[in-house]
Motif scaffolding. Structure first.
Motif, PDB file in Angstrom:
ATOM      1  N   LEU A  66      15.195   3.146  -0.725  1.00 24.96           N
ATOM      2  CA  LEU A  66      13.863   2.717  -0.311  1.00 24.96           C
ATOM      3  C   LEU A  66      13.414   1.476  -1.089  1.00 24.96           C
ATOM      4  N   LYS A  67      13.770   1.407  -2.337  1.00 20.30           N
ATOM      5  CA  LYS A  67      13.416   0.235  -3.144  1.00 20.30           C
ATOM      6  C   LYS A  67      14.078  -1.023  -2.603  1.00 20.30           C
TER       7      LYS A  67
ATOM      8  N   ALA B  96      10.651  -4.699   3.110  1.00 19.35           N
ATOM      9  CA  ALA B  96       9.316  -4.131   3.270  1.00 19.35           C
ATOM     10  C   ALA B  96       8.863  -4.061   4.720  1.00 19.35           C
ATOM     11  N   ASP B  97       9.438  -4.913   5.580  1.00 22.73           N
ATOM     12  CA  ASP B  97       9.003  -4.923   6.978  1.00 22.73           C
ATOM     13  C   ASP B  97       9.738  -3.892   7.836  1.00 22.73           C
TER      14      ASP B  97
ATOM     15  N   THR C 145       8.075   7.200  -2.953  1.00 20.59           N
ATOM     16  CA  THR C 145       7.225   6.287  -2.208  1.00 20.59           C
ATOM     17  C   THR C 145       8.063   5.287  -1.427  1.00 20.59           C
ATOM     18  N   ARG C 146       7.412   4.578  -0.532  1.00 18.92           N
ATOM     19  CA  ARG C 146       8.105   3.548   0.254  1.00 18.92           C
ATOM     20  C   ARG C 146       8.696   2.475  -0.647  1.00 18.92           C
ATOM     21  N   ALA C 147       8.106   2.283  -1.830  1.00 18.18           N
ATOM     22  CA  ALA C 147       8.612   1.293  -2.784  1.00 18.18           C
ATOM     23  C   ALA C 147       9.730   1.845  -3.659  1.00 18.18           C
ATOM     24  N   GLY C 148      10.095   3.130  -3.462  1.00 15.91           N
ATOM     25  CA  GLY C 148      11.189   3.715  -4.215  1.00 15.91           C
ATOM     26  C   GLY C 148      10.789   4.338  -5.530  1.00 15.91           C
ATOM     27  N   GLU C 149       9.502   4.620  -5.707  1.00  9.89           N
ATOM     28  CA  GLU C 149       9.028   5.252  -6.936  1.00  9.89           C
ATOM     29  C   GLU C 149       8.907   6.756  -6.745  1.00  9.89           C
TER      30      GLU C 149
END
Length: 306
Positions: A46-47, A51-52, A150-154
């Motif tokens: 995911l990281k 982002a799109d 999360t979507r950001a990989g966290e």
């Protein structure tokens, strides 16, 4: 998704048909279908994902219509690395891919009461997302926390309160994937808990088309709901009752049918397309609105392109 700076250890498949992964057995392909090896693999993927690119977490497809045109997203489906179940005192922690029924049974064997999960189709991730419940108990009554990527990989742990659980709904960060959930479960005698679940199964099978291809309840009960989500168990107005009153029990369109056994169950009676199923549902909504002034809301999630 032209390039990815991370090479996943799990399985990444382009243009994967989703029809065989949903209980209704309909739907087109996902642009990409990802089965992560473990939590670290999911987080790194995911990281690295641009982002799109949209993300859609998918459970066992028990409450889902994938439209015939498929999904312009990466569909993420968790597997064996995410189905563990651990009981520690009064807490039960289950991976998002663990089946609700398995969690109920394993908790009962340890003398912990999560029996309300026994008859809920699907997996824990979906149960949390939809604040699933029956027999007067809901996820909201038991949930302590959820672990998400999360979507950001966290990787984050959120308290239950952060999800704003309501009737058949929750609020999760956009694109987040639930990886596990921790519940508080009251003590109970294993034999009595098992007997209760056997009774629940018998009642369900007597009133619902459990042998048919369905996705569970099609529409939410039109009674509104309190923050705990209990209104559907106490209000007299039920979705099946207003569907009956509209004369739509047993209604058909193509291969789709509103079940004769339980009129709030939309079933694939044979050869239905996703379009057949969704259009029949919309016909039911239209008829109920015309005859009773009630606007039914879908409980089944519908995603993708026509």
């Amino acid at each position: 998704m032209d390039s990815l700076s991370y090479t996943p250890r799990g399985v990444l498949t382009p243009q994967r048909s989703l029809a065989d992964l949903t209980w209704l057995r309909v739907g087109g392909p996902a642009d990409w279908f990802f089965q992560p090896a473990d939590e670290d693999d999911l987080a790194a993927f995911l990281k690295a994902l641009p982002a799109d690119v949209a993300v859609f977490p998918m459970g066992v497809g028990s409450n889902l219509i994938v439209r015939d045109g498929g999904i312009r997203a990466v569909v993420i489906r968790l597997g064996r690395g995410f189905n563990g179940i651990e009981v520690d005192g009064e807490t039960v922690t289950a991976g998002a891919a663990a089946l609700d029924a398995h969690v109920a049974r394993k908790a009962a064997q340890a003398g912990r009461d999560l029996t309300f999960l026994r008859t809920i189709p699907g997996s824990i991730g979906g149960a949390v997302k939809m604040n699933a419940g029956c027999y007067g108990s809901y996820v909201a009554d038991h949930l302590i926390s959820v672990r998400i990527v999360t979507r950001a990989g966290e990787v984050q742990t959120l308290p239950a309160e952060a999800l704003n659980l309501a009737y058949r709904s929750s609020q999760l960060p956009e694109g987040a994937v639930i990886v596990s959930a921790t519940f508080r479960a009251a003590e109970g005698e294993p034999g009595a808990l098992e007997a209760r679940m056997v009774d629940q199964i018998a009642k369900r099978d007597a009133s619902q088309p459990t042998k048919e291809r369905s996705a569970g309840s099609t529409f939410r009960n039109p009674s509104g709901a309190s923050s705990t989500g209990r209104a559907d168990d106490t209000h007299e107005l039920k979705a099946w009752a207003v569907i009956d009153k509209a004369g739509m029990r047993g209604a058909t369109l193509g291969g789709a049918q509103m079940s004769e056994k339980h009129s709030n169950f939309l079933i694939n009676a044979g050869g239905a397309s996703a379009h057949d199923l969704e259009q029949l549902g919309e016909e039911v909504r239209k008829k109920v609105l015309q005859t009773q002034g009630i606007s039914l809301e879908w409980e089944i999630m519908r995603i993708g392109e026509y």
